[in-house]
Structures are given as C-alpha cells and as structure tokens.
Design a protein around this motif. Structure first.
Motif, PDB file in Angstrom:
ATOM      1  N   UNK A  77      11.820  17.634  -7.481  1.00  0.00           N
ATOM      2  CA  UNK A  77      13.231  17.848  -7.131  1.00  0.00           C
ATOM      3  C   UNK A  77      13.774  16.556  -6.514  1.00  0.00           C
ATOM      4  N   UNK A  78      14.581  15.828  -7.269  1.00  0.00           N
ATOM      5  CA  UNK A  78      15.054  14.518  -6.841  1.00  0.00           C
ATOM      6  C   UNK A  78      15.859  14.584  -5.550  1.00  0.00           C
ATOM      7  N   UNK A  79      16.775  15.537  -5.452  1.00  0.00           N
ATOM      8  CA  UNK A  79      17.620  15.616  -4.264  1.00  0.00           C
ATOM      9  C   UNK A  79      16.800  15.945  -3.022  1.00  0.00           C
ATOM     10  N   UNK A  80      15.839  16.837  -3.177  1.00  0.00           N
ATOM     11  CA  UNK A  80      14.997  17.195  -2.037  1.00  0.00           C
ATOM     12  C   UNK A  80      14.133  15.996  -1.616  1.00  0.00           C
ATOM     13  N   UNK A  81      13.649  15.247  -2.589  1.00  0.00           N
ATOM     14  CA  UNK A  81      12.859  14.058  -2.276  1.00  0.00           C
ATOM     15  C   UNK A  81      13.716  13.009  -1.562  1.00  0.00           C
ATOM     16  N   UNK A  82      14.986  12.867  -1.981  1.00  0.00           N
ATOM     17  CA  UNK A  82      15.887  11.960  -1.273  1.00  0.00           C
ATOM     18  C   UNK A  82      16.062  12.371   0.171  1.00  0.00           C
ATOM     19  N   UNK A  83      16.285  13.667   0.396  1.00  0.00           N
ATOM     20  CA  UNK A  83      16.456  14.180   1.753  1.00  0.00           C
ATOM     21  C   UNK A  83      15.199  13.968   2.588  1.00  0.00           C
ATOM     22  N   UNK A  84      14.052  14.275   1.994  1.00  0.00           N
ATOM     23  CA  UNK A  84      12.795  14.117   2.721  1.00  0.00           C
ATOM     24  C   UNK A  84      12.563  12.651   3.065  1.00  0.00           C
ATOM     25  N   UNK A  85      12.837  11.767   2.104  1.00  0.00           N
ATOM     26  CA  UNK A  85      12.674  10.351   2.380  1.00  0.00           C
ATOM     27  C   UNK A  85      13.565   9.875   3.509  1.00  0.00           C
ATOM     28  N   UNK A  86      14.812  10.355   3.519  1.00  0.00           N
ATOM     29  CA  UNK A  86      15.743   9.950   4.574  1.00  0.00           C
ATOM     30  C   UNK A  86      15.244  10.366   5.949  1.00  0.00           C
TER      31      UNK A  86
ATOM     32  N   UNK B 262       0.817  -1.213   0.000  1.00  0.00           N
ATOM     33  CA  UNK B 262       0.000   0.000   0.000  1.00  0.00           C
ATOM     34  C   UNK B 262       0.847   1.257   0.000  1.00  0.00           C
ATOM     35  N   UNK B 263       1.829   1.338   0.903  1.00  0.00           N
ATOM     36  CA  UNK B 263       2.426   2.630   1.230  1.00  0.00           C
ATOM     37  C   UNK B 263       3.746   2.935   0.548  1.00  0.00           C
ATOM     38  N   UNK B 264       4.479   1.926   0.065  1.00  0.00           N
ATOM     39  CA  UNK B 264       5.773   2.241  -0.535  1.00  0.00           C
ATOM     40  C   UNK B 264       5.616   2.967  -1.874  1.00  0.00           C
ATOM     41  N   UNK B 265       4.713   2.500  -2.723  1.00  0.00           N
ATOM     42  CA  UNK B 265       4.480   3.203  -3.987  1.00  0.00           C
ATOM     43  C   UNK B 265       3.870   4.578  -3.731  1.00  0.00           C
ATOM     44  N   UNK B 266       2.960   4.643  -2.752  1.00  0.00           N
ATOM     45  CA  UNK B 266       2.335   5.923  -2.418  1.00  0.00           C
ATOM     46  C   UNK B 266       3.378   6.922  -1.931  1.00  0.00           C
ATOM     47  N   UNK B 267       4.294   6.490  -1.065  1.00  0.00           N
ATOM     48  CA  UNK B 267       5.288   7.397  -0.491  1.00  0.00           C
ATOM     49  C   UNK B 267       6.176   7.988  -1.573  1.00  0.00           C
ATOM     50  N   UNK B 268       6.578   7.188  -2.524  1.00  0.00           N
ATOM     51  CA  UNK B 268       7.420   7.691  -3.609  1.00  0.00           C
ATOM     52  C   UNK B 268       6.678   8.756  -4.410  1.00  0.00           C
ATOM     53  N   UNK B 269       5.410   8.494  -4.738  1.00  0.00           N
ATOM     54  CA  UNK B 269       4.626   9.463  -5.502  1.00  0.00           C
ATOM     55  C   UNK B 269       4.354  10.728  -4.681  1.00  0.00           C
ATOM     56  N   UNK B 270       4.078  10.555  -3.390  1.00  0.00           N
ATOM     57  CA  UNK B 270       3.806  11.689  -2.516  1.00  0.00           C
ATOM     58  C   UNK B 270       5.019  12.612  -2.407  1.00  0.00           C
ATOM     59  N   UNK B 271       6.196  12.039  -2.203  1.00  0.00           N
ATOM     60  CA  UNK B 271       7.400  12.859  -2.083  1.00  0.00           C
ATOM     61  C   UNK B 271       7.744  13.545  -3.398  1.00  0.00           C
ATOM     62  N   UNK B 272       7.487  12.873  -4.503  1.00  0.00           N
ATOM     63  CA  UNK B 272       7.716  13.510  -5.806  1.00  0.00           C
ATOM     64  C   UNK B 272       6.838  14.756  -5.944  1.00  0.00           C
ATOM     65  N   UNK B 273       5.567  14.624  -5.574  1.00  0.00           N
ATOM     66  CA  UNK B 273       4.656  15.766  -5.671  1.00  0.00           C
ATOM     67  C   UNK B 273       5.025  16.847  -4.656  1.00  0.00           C
ATOM     68  N   UNK B 274       5.313  16.451  -3.429  1.00  0.00           N
ATOM     69  CA  UNK B 274       5.619  17.417  -2.378  1.00  0.00           C
ATOM     70  C   UNK B 274       6.868  18.222  -2.720  1.00  0.00           C
ATOM     71  N   UNK B 275       7.828  17.561  -3.349  1.00  0.00           N
ATOM     72  CA  UNK B 275       9.104  18.210  -3.670  1.00  0.00           C
ATOM     73  C   UNK B 275       9.125  18.786  -5.075  1.00  0.00           C
TER      74      UNK B 275
ATOM     75  N   UNK C 196      10.226  24.941   4.746  1.00  0.00           N
ATOM     76  CA  UNK C 196       9.945  26.169   5.500  1.00  0.00           C
ATOM     77  C   UNK C 196       8.820  26.991   4.882  1.00  0.00           C
ATOM     78  N   UNK C 197       8.480  26.710   3.632  1.00  0.00           N
ATOM     79  CA  UNK C 197       7.394  27.442   2.992  1.00  0.00           C
ATOM     80  C   UNK C 197       6.011  26.984   3.485  1.00  0.00           C
ATOM     81  N   UNK C 198       5.986  25.887   4.234  1.00  0.00           N
ATOM     82  CA  UNK C 198       4.735  25.349   4.759  1.00  0.00           C
ATOM     83  C   UNK C 198       4.705  25.444   6.272  1.00  0.00           C
ATOM     84  N   UNK C 199       3.548  25.751   6.828  1.00  0.00           N
ATOM     85  CA  UNK C 199       3.372  25.684   8.281  1.00  0.00           C
ATOM     86  C   UNK C 199       3.102  24.231   8.659  1.00  0.00           C
ATOM     87  N   UNK C 200       3.200  23.946   9.957  1.00  0.00           N
ATOM     88  CA  UNK C 200       2.893  22.596  10.428  1.00  0.00           C
ATOM     89  C   UNK C 200       1.491  22.148  10.039  1.00  0.00           C
ATOM     90  N   UNK C 201       0.455  22.978  10.313  1.00  0.00           N
ATOM     91  CA  UNK C 201      -0.904  22.584   9.917  1.00  0.00           C
ATOM     92  C   UNK C 201      -1.063  22.398   8.409  1.00  0.00           C
TER      93      UNK C 201
END
Length: 236
Positions: A37-46, A21-34, A80-85
C-alpha cells in the motif's frame, strides 16, 4: 594525554555505512509491512523520518540514533492490527536480514587494532540479536570483547550505561577508552561516561554537527590507526 587502551564502536553508521545499508532496506521493509500500500508506506515513512519515494532518511530521523522500541512506538499508531511486541518482533527480524555495507574493510582493521593490545567493544541502539547477526555476517563478532544492544540491560544511548558496562567488562578506566560514533547520541554518551570521543562521517550527521561534541572528527574508522599514532607517537 592518557594512552588509549580500549575502543568502543557504535555499529550503524560507524562500522557499517548507514545510508548504503539502511535506506534500501527501509524502503523494502515498509513495502512489506504495508502490504504494498503506497500511501500507507508514505505515512509510515514520514513517522520515522524516511522519504519512501526518494528512499532517503531525514538527518533527524529517529531510525538513525533511536532504538527499535522508539521506532516501534512511532509506527504503532498506523498498525492497530499489531501489538507493540509483534511490531518490534517484525522490525528486529527484518533488521537481522539487512545486508550491511562495511564502512571500510573491517577484518584487517580490527585485527590490526587488536594487535596493538586494544580492547574492542560495540555499543549500539539496535537490539542485540540483529546486532550480533550483522557482526557475525561480516565475520567480526569474535573480534569484540563486549557487545551490547539497547536491550542488553545497560540502556540505550545517549545514556552512558553501555559505556560504563564496557569499562567494567574490560577493567579499563573510562578516560583510557575512546567512544567512536556517527551521531550526537554516541558522543553525548561517551562524554557523559568520561571517555575520549571520536566522530566519524559514515552516518547521516555532518562534521559541523558532530565537531562540538568530539575530540576528533575522522572521515571513517579506517583513519583510527593514524589518529592513535598521532596521539601517542612511538619514540626510539
């Protein structure tokens, strides 16, 4: 042994197969969130224990047993461009859309368990809105007498608040309830509440990790009917 009269299920890794369920979703989510940006997605994933290139979670990933709030706290320094909520809102919206892979065919299993007169509940560290969306999409939301997320007012696991709330909602003593989960958080919460603890192997944790905290270790929740029968054999 006290007869089991209620079953309280974790969601991710228990009702639904975690990796599928979640591994394919996480990859797609980080791609969209970042924003691609591949490097930023790598950092976020880590930061959340996810190998973005391999699309696999580490066994100790915060996503496996943590709450959306904990995942958000881990990711927030990179955004930093996003608040916690705002970030937790994005996370919950995307999670609600995640296509769930059932660990076993759920409608016949849950129908059969209800037919035994068992009270059924869900206690998840997911937020309640995506949790209900996942259960509804699988056609099983109405099978449960109780559904709680980390934000339902009972806290999150490994604290036992959700377990005690299920016992109160159903009028069952905790020793007559089995907590079924795929992580140590699930089993610690159940044990603290005084429940029977059943581990399943459809999450990321191994039998060796879960066995010391469990009264039984099953391959998946499809084995629950046989486990119940063995625990309380029907005699003529």
């Amino acid at each position: 042994m006290n007869e089991i009269k209620g079953l309280l299920f974790d969601k991710d890794g228990t009702l639904f197969d975690f990796a599928a369920t979640w591994e394919a979703w996480a990859a797609a989510f980080l791609t969209r969130l970042c924003g691609g940006d591949h490097d930023r997605a790598l950092q976020a994933g880590a930061r959340i224990g996810f190998d973005y290139d391999a699309a696999v979670f580490a066994p100790d990933s915060i996503v496996i047993a943590g709450t959306p709030g904990e995942v958000t706290a881990a990711l927030l320094p990179l955004f930093p461009e996003l608040s916690g909520p705002q970030l937790i809102g994005v996370l919950n919206e995307e999670a609600a859309r995640a296509p769930q892979r059932e660990a076993v065919p759920l409608i016949p299993l849950l129908t059969g368990l209800r037919g035994r007169g068992l009270a059924l509940g869900v206690a998840t560290n997911d937020a309640i809105v995506p949790a209900r969306a996942h259960l509804a999409a699988a056609g099983i939301e109405d099978q449960f007498d109780f559904i709680a997320g980390f934000d339902s007012g009972h806290g999150g696991k490994p604290e036992p608040g959700q377990m005690r709330a299920f016992a109160e909602a159903t009028g069952l003593p905790t020793e007559r309830i089995a907590m079924i989960g795929d992580s140590t958080h699930d089993l610690v919460a159940g044990r603290t509440a005084g429940m029977v603890c059943v581990a399943v192997l459809t999450g990321m944790a191994t039998a060796e990790t879960l066995a010391p905290l469990a009264d039984a270790v099953l391959p998946d929740i499809g084995h629950l009917p046989a486990w119940l029968d063995a625990r309380h054999p029907i005699t003529g």
